[in-house]
Design a protein around this motif. Structure first.
Motif, PDB file in Angstrom:
ATOM      1  N   UNK A 169      -7.488  23.270  10.068  1.00 24.78           N
ATOM      2  CA  UNK A 169      -7.996  23.125  11.422  1.00 24.78           C
ATOM      3  C   UNK A 169      -8.373  24.473  12.010  1.00 24.78           C
ATOM      4  N   UNK A 170      -8.303  24.555  13.304  1.00 22.89           N
ATOM      5  CA  UNK A 170      -8.725  25.741  14.024  1.00 22.89           C
ATOM      6  C   UNK A 170      -7.539  26.674  14.239  1.00 22.89           C
ATOM      7  N   UNK A 171      -7.577  27.831  13.586  1.00 22.24           N
ATOM      8  CA  UNK A 171      -6.483  28.803  13.717  1.00 22.24           C
ATOM      9  C   UNK A 171      -6.311  29.221  15.172  1.00 22.24           C
ATOM     10  N   UNK A 172      -7.415  29.409  15.881  1.00 25.10           N
ATOM     11  CA  UNK A 172      -7.336  29.862  17.269  1.00 25.10           C
ATOM     12  C   UNK A 172      -6.549  28.881  18.130  1.00 25.10           C
ATOM     13  N   UNK A 173      -6.712  27.579  17.872  1.00 25.83           N
ATOM     14  CA  UNK A 173      -5.981  26.580  18.651  1.00 25.83           C
ATOM     15  C   UNK A 173      -4.487  26.648  18.355  1.00 25.83           C
ATOM     16  N   UNK A 203       2.421  31.823   5.625  1.00 25.98           N
ATOM     17  CA  UNK A 203       1.657  30.834   4.855  1.00 25.98           C
ATOM     18  C   UNK A 203       0.153  30.928   5.083  1.00 25.98           C
ATOM     19  N   UNK A 204      -0.282  31.856   5.933  1.00 27.81           N
ATOM     20  CA  UNK A 204      -1.724  32.010   6.142  1.00 27.81           C
ATOM     21  C   UNK A 204      -2.049  33.490   6.278  1.00 27.81           C
ATOM     22  N   UNK A 205      -3.102  33.912   5.629  1.00 29.67           N
ATOM     23  CA  UNK A 205      -3.533  35.313   5.657  1.00 29.67           C
ATOM     24  C   UNK A 205      -4.648  35.449   6.684  1.00 29.67           C
ATOM     25  N   UNK A 206      -4.272  35.832   7.900  1.00 33.89           N
ATOM     26  CA  UNK A 206      -5.252  35.932   8.982  1.00 33.89           C
ATOM     27  C   UNK A 206      -4.813  37.051   9.930  1.00 33.89           C
ATOM     28  N   UNK A 242       0.820  -1.215   0.000  1.00 36.58           N
ATOM     29  CA  UNK A 242       0.000   0.000   0.000  1.00 36.58           C
ATOM     30  C   UNK A 242       0.852   1.262   0.000  1.00 36.58           C
ATOM     31  N   UNK A 243       2.145   1.074   0.220  1.00 40.95           N
ATOM     32  CA  UNK A 243       3.035   2.227   0.339  1.00 40.95           C
ATOM     33  C   UNK A 243       3.565   2.619  -1.038  1.00 40.95           C
ATOM     34  N   UNK A 244       3.476   3.856  -1.332  1.00 39.37           N
ATOM     35  CA  UNK A 244       3.966   4.371  -2.612  1.00 39.37           C
ATOM     36  C   UNK A 244       5.449   4.097  -2.750  1.00 39.37           C
ATOM     37  N   UNK A 245       5.867   3.615  -3.930  1.00 40.84           N
ATOM     38  CA  UNK A 245       7.282   3.341  -4.145  1.00 40.84           C
ATOM     39  C   UNK A 245       8.057   4.655  -4.193  1.00 40.84           C
ATOM     40  N   UNK A 246       9.347   4.539  -3.992  1.00 41.78           N
ATOM     41  CA  UNK A 246      10.199   5.719  -3.922  1.00 41.78           C
ATOM     42  C   UNK A 246      10.137   6.509  -5.215  1.00 41.78           C
ATOM     43  N   UNK A 247       9.801   7.795  -5.134  1.00 43.76           N
ATOM     44  CA  UNK A 247       9.731   8.609  -6.346  1.00 43.76           C
ATOM     45  C   UNK A 247      11.120   8.874  -6.911  1.00 43.76           C
ATOM     46  N   UNK A 248      11.152   9.189  -8.161  1.00 41.31           N
ATOM     47  CA  UNK A 248      12.439   9.496  -8.785  1.00 41.31           C
ATOM     48  C   UNK A 248      13.013  10.756  -8.178  1.00 41.31           C
ATOM     49  N   UNK A 249      14.343  10.794  -7.988  1.00 44.99           N
ATOM     50  CA  UNK A 249      14.950  12.006  -7.437  1.00 44.99           C
ATOM     51  C   UNK A 249      14.630  13.211  -8.300  1.00 44.99           C
ATOM     52  N   UNK A 250      14.533  14.347  -7.662  1.00 45.83           N
ATOM     53  CA  UNK A 250      14.240  15.573  -8.391  1.00 45.83           C
ATOM     54  C   UNK A 250      13.860  16.662  -7.422  1.00 45.83           C
ATOM     55  N   UNK A 251      13.613  17.843  -7.900  1.00 42.38           N
ATOM     56  CA  UNK A 251      13.255  18.948  -7.004  1.00 42.38           C
ATOM     57  C   UNK A 251      12.006  18.626  -6.205  1.00 42.38           C
ATOM     58  N   UNK A 252      12.013  19.039  -4.927  1.00 44.45           N
ATOM     59  CA  UNK A 252      10.831  18.844  -4.089  1.00 44.45           C
ATOM     60  C   UNK A 252       9.755  19.845  -4.492  1.00 44.45           C
ATOM     61  N   UNK A 253       8.490  19.514  -4.266  1.00 45.37           N
ATOM     62  CA  UNK A 253       7.420  20.458  -4.595  1.00 45.37           C
ATOM     63  C   UNK A 253       7.644  21.800  -3.924  1.00 45.37           C
ATOM     64  N   UNK A 254       7.331  22.855  -4.653  1.00 47.72           N
ATOM     65  CA  UNK A 254       7.554  24.198  -4.106  1.00 47.72           C
ATOM     66  C   UNK A 254       6.511  24.575  -3.077  1.00 47.72           C
ATOM     67  N   UNK A 255       5.341  23.931  -3.116  1.00 49.63           N
ATOM     68  CA  UNK A 255       4.254  24.291  -2.207  1.00 49.63           C
ATOM     69  C   UNK A 255       4.671  24.070  -0.760  1.00 49.63           C
ATOM     70  N   UNK A 256       4.340  25.007   0.099  1.00 46.84           N
ATOM     71  CA  UNK A 256       4.671  24.902   1.517  1.00 46.84           C
ATOM     72  C   UNK A 256       3.465  24.345   2.265  1.00 46.84           C
ATOM     73  N   UNK A 257       3.605  23.119   2.767  1.00 50.64           N
ATOM     74  CA  UNK A 257       2.509  22.465   3.475  1.00 50.64           C
ATOM     75  C   UNK A 257       2.610  22.645   4.981  1.00 50.64           C
ATOM     76  N   UNK A 258       3.457  23.570   5.397  1.00 56.09           N
ATOM     77  CA  UNK A 258       3.689  23.735   6.826  1.00 56.09           C
ATOM     78  C   UNK A 258       2.400  24.039   7.578  1.00 56.09           C
ATOM     79  N   UNK A 259       1.486  24.763   6.952  1.00 57.80           N
ATOM     80  CA  UNK A 259       0.261  25.162   7.633  1.00 57.80           C
ATOM     81  C   UNK A 259      -0.495  23.948   8.174  1.00 57.80           C
ATOM     82  N   UNK A 260      -0.636  22.904   7.350  1.00 56.39           N
ATOM     83  CA  UNK A 260      -1.346  21.716   7.802  1.00 56.39           C
ATOM     84  C   UNK A 260      -0.659  21.081   8.997  1.00 56.39           C
TER      85      UNK A 260
END
Length: 383
Positions: free
Chosen positions: A158-162, A197-200, A78-96
């Motif tokens: 999720x909840x920004x206040x938390x 990364x968040x407009x609040x 069920x685990x995705x096989x190792x992706x080919x080396x290359x640049x990491x996605x530019x999107x910043x998922x830190x917010x999640x």
């Protein structure tokens, strides 16, 4: 080795692994292994794409660990096989990741510890030292937190206040600890990162509040390490650059007309920072901001602080009248009563209450300060 770069990349690398199907605990372990490998390799062979390098190494570590776990071998398909080396996605998922670490299933202390570990990139030992607990105790706390969020999907906000409450707890903890990790500076760094990364308006409101409080840090203690009240601080030691930045950020947030409690608190801090001397503080406007805070939060602690402001704006007896409306078991209630009685000229009652408040103090520095206040008034009365 650029430690700041590694710590800054940690949350986004961790989020990539979780999105690919790794459970949180295993992903976090794999990222830590990748960071160790980076410390070993990068000084002599720095990568062109640091984030992509970390993602690739961490994903390999994750797959290796899964393949070595015979009890879960059936899940490998069920685990995705190792992706080919290359640049990491530019999107910043830190917010999640912020939202995950502030999950409602976690206690506040666990949420703070997990945020410092996963988002802040601090080691378990550093966090334990900051909280003055054994490393084993903190490791258990973090492990429980990781298990609690392992099944949570990163598919919605999720909840920004938390999240903000967790960061505020980190910041406040920095004022009560003395360790090799500066938690106040770390909280500011993480809040800056969140604001990117968040407009609040409340995110930047909290950032402004932190900057304005942090600007006074050098003046908060004397040469002996004792607490120095705001009114007695040497304002030449305040960091004017942080004050200017904090006020500018606050003004931008207030202009959006979406007032929240952190913006209101920052407005109060800005009025203190704007006053050239304690005597020139605009207490009338501060009371007005406390009125807004009461409306927003209806917090007994806010009402307690408002009583002090009323005492400054309208006289000590007016402040005591507001204080009498509150539960006398509130933290700092006795200390506030002592201060207002001293302002009213009742030194005997004030000295007694300062001594009583010292016995209820939450930490040694506060206790010593209140004890000195009681001794000072008793000495004045004997003159």
């Amino acid at each position: 080795m650029n430690e700041a770069l590694l710590r800054g990349l940690t949350p986004s690398v961790l989020t990539v692994l979780v999105r690919r199907g790794a459970d949180f605990a295993a992903a976090e372990d794999a990222v830590q292994d990748a960071l160790v490998e980076a410390v070993r390799v990068w000084p002599t062979d720095p990568p062109r794409d640091p984030k992509g390098w970390l993602v690739t190494v961490a994903w390999r570590r994750f797959l290796d660990a899964r393949r070595a776990d015979t009890a879960r071998r059936r899940r490998e398909d069920l685990i995705e096989e190792e992706p080919a080396p290359g640049p990491a996605p530019a999107a910043d998922d830190t917010l999640q990741l912020y939202f995950l670490c502030a999950h409602p299933s976690l206690t506040p202390s666990s949420a703070v510890a997990l945020t410092l570990r996963a988002v802040g990139g601090l080691t378990t030992r550093q966090i334990a030292r900051a909280y003055l607990v054994p490393e084993a105790t903190m490791a258990q706390r973090i492990s429980r937190a990781k298990r609690a969020v392992s099944g949570v999907r990163l598919d919605r906000h999720g909840d920004v206040a938390t999240v903000l409450r967790v960061l505020y707890l980190v910041f406040n903890e920095g004022y009560s600890t003395d360790a090799d990790v500066d938690l106040t500076a770390e909280a500011i760094r993480l809040t800056r990162q969140l604001a990117a990364v968040i407009d609040h308006p409340e995110v930047v409101g909290l950032l402004a509040l932190m900057l304005l409080h942090h600007a006074r840090r050098a003046a908060r203690t004397g040469p002996d390490g004792g607490l120095v009240p705001l009114a007695e601080q040497d304002r030449s030691r305040w960091d004017t650059e942080l004050i200017t930045e904090g006020i500018g950020i606050l003004q931008t947030a207030l202009a959006r007309d979406r007032l929240g409690e952190f913006q209101a608190q920052a407005a109060i801090a800005a009025l203190h920072a704007d006053a050239p001397t304690a005597e020139e503080t605009d207490w009338v406007q501060i009371v007005e901001w406390y009125d807004e805070l009461v409306r927003l939060t209806d917090s007994p602690v806010v009402r307690l602080n408002r009583a002090v402001a009323v005492g400054e704006a309208d006289g000590a007896r007016a402040g005591l009248a507001r204080l009498a409306e509150l539960d006398d078991t509130l933290p700092r209630h006795t200390a506030v009563a002592a201060y207002l009685h001293e302002r009213d000229g009742d030194l005997e009652t004030a000295a007694r209450l300062y001594a009583e408040a010292a016995g209820k103090a939450a930490n040694l520095a506060e206790r010593d300060h209140l004890t000195r206040q009681a001794a000072r008034l008793n000495a004045r009365r004997r003159q």
